[in-house]
Design an enzyme around this catalytic site. Structure first.
Site, short mmCIF file in Angstrom:
data_model
loop_
_atom_site.label_atom_id
_atom_site.label_comp_id
_atom_site.label_asym_id
_atom_site.label_seq_id
_atom_site.Cartn_x
_atom_site.Cartn_y
_atom_site.Cartn_z
N GLY A 23 1.90 2.03 10.98
CA GLY A 23 2.84 3.13 10.85
C GLY A 23 3.52 3.54 12.13
O GLY A 23 4.18 4.58 12.19
N GLU A 45 -5.69 -5.25 10.41
CA GLU A 45 -4.71 -4.21 10.67
C GLU A 45 -5.08 -3.48 11.96
O GLU A 45 -5.91 -2.56 11.95
CB GLU A 45 -4.67 -3.19 9.53
CG GLU A 45 -4.10 -3.71 8.23
CD GLU A 45 -3.76 -2.55 7.29
OE1 GLU A 45 -2.59 -2.41 6.95
OE2 GLU A 45 -4.67 -1.79 6.94
N ASN A 66 0.86 -1.18 0.00
CA ASN A 66 0.00 0.00 0.00
C ASN A 66 0.90 1.23 0.00
O ASN A 66 1.47 1.60 1.03
CB ASN A 66 -0.91 -0.01 1.23
CG ASN A 66 -1.86 1.18 1.26
OD1 ASN A 66 -1.95 1.94 0.29
ND2 ASN A 66 -2.56 1.35 2.37
N LEU A 67 1.03 1.85 -1.16
CA LEU A 67 1.94 2.99 -1.29
C LEU A 67 1.36 4.27 -0.72
O LEU A 67 2.06 5.28 -0.59
CB LEU A 67 2.33 3.19 -2.76
CG LEU A 67 3.02 2.00 -3.43
CD1 LEU A 67 3.52 2.40 -4.82
CD2 LEU A 67 4.17 1.47 -2.59
N LYS A 68 0.07 4.26 -0.40
CA LYS A 68 -0.61 5.40 0.21
C LYS A 68 -0.36 6.66 -0.64
O LYS A 68 -0.41 6.61 -1.86
CB LYS A 68 -0.19 5.56 1.66
CG LYS A 68 -0.44 4.27 2.48
CD LYS A 68 -0.23 4.45 3.96
CE LYS A 68 -0.50 3.14 4.68
NZ LYS A 68 -0.40 3.29 6.15
N HIS A 78 -9.84 0.66 4.83
CA HIS A 78 -8.58 0.94 5.52
C HIS A 78 -8.83 1.96 6.62
O HIS A 78 -9.60 2.91 6.46
CB HIS A 78 -7.53 1.45 4.54
CG HIS A 78 -6.15 1.47 5.12
ND1 HIS A 78 -5.72 2.45 5.99
CD2 HIS A 78 -5.11 0.61 4.98
CE1 HIS A 78 -4.47 2.20 6.35
NE2 HIS A 78 -4.08 1.09 5.75
N SER A 84 2.91 -2.37 10.62
CA SER A 84 4.36 -2.33 10.87
C SER A 84 5.05 -3.64 10.50
O SER A 84 5.94 -4.12 11.21
CB SER A 84 4.64 -1.95 12.33
OG SER A 84 4.17 -0.65 12.61
#
Length: 229
Positions: free
Chosen positions: A158, A152, A6-8, A85, A188
């Site tokens: 993060g 998640e 997931n490059l966000k 998400h 993470s």
């Protein structure tokens, strides 16, 4: 094992072209890799990985300012989408009603859905994780054939603080009682902990954030999972 990046809100069209070049040069046909890129980085090239969308609006097209619909995704052959998400739930205020509308639209079109669920720290510390996740999954059809569920925990996204292998195993085991869909862990995930995560019985893969933003780091993570399974 599935590896989802997931490059966000990272990478430009130019930098993603370099990212894709590195992945294509190093992935094998046996690697099950998907990359969820910013809309501006979509391309129609053939890759050794699948392109996915981080977001979409449940429409073909229409008067929805700032959104992207099926017509735009079809142009790039994209049929894999993230829904639910925590950053979209928490930061952008996406409601259960909107998430259900997204799910129903994606399912109607036969798309692969990666549906994200996860609790915040207060729910976790109060011992309410399982019921919280049951409620989140109760919003969708968990029997949808092209569904993947990603667990998640919000407190691990993060932050550099991953859930322990024991915690992940317990929660994925619980989720297995609710759905037969493949189960992923995200929060993470990195090259140092992927081996332990990969050994968890119900873990069918990982949804990777920060550690996937650099192509070489992401490849190292994938390689580390092979060494330690």
């Amino acid at each position: 094992m599935k590896f989802l990046a997931n490059l966000k809100c990272n990478h430009t069209r130019a930098s993603f072209a370099e990212y894709a070049k590195i992945l294509d040069a190093n992935l094998s046909a046996d690697d099950d890799v998907s990359v969820f890129v910013p809309f501006t980085a979509f391309d129609a090239k053939e890759h050794k990985f699948k392109l996915g969308a981080q977001n979409f609006y449940p429409c073909v097209s229409g008067a929805f300012t700032g959104e992207i619909g099926k017509a735009q995704l079809d142009e790039f052959g994209i049929s894999s989408v993230l829904i639910g998400h925590s950053e979209r739930r928490e930061i952008l205020g996406e409601s259960e009603r909107l998430l259900r509308a997204k799910f129903d639209f994606a399912a109607k079109n036969g798309w692969q859905i990666i549906y994200c669920v996860g609790e915040n720290l207060s729910v976790n510390e109060a011992g309410g994780t399982k019921e919280f996740l049951r409620t989140q999954l109760g919003n969708i059809d968990t029997g949808y054939a092209n569904l993947i569920v990603a667990y998640e925990p919000i407190w691990a996204i993060g932050t550099g603080k991953s859930a322990s292998a024991e915690q992940i195993a317990e929660i994925l085991g619980f989720l297995r009682t609710l759905t037969l869909a493949p189960l992923l862990y995200g929060g993470s995930v990195n090259a140092a902990n992927i081996g332990e995560i990969a050994r968890i019985r119900e873990c069918g893969g990982v949804l990777v954030g920060t550690a996937s933003w650099d192509a070489t780091n992401f490849l190292n993570l994938i390689a580390s999972s092979r060494e330690r399974i």
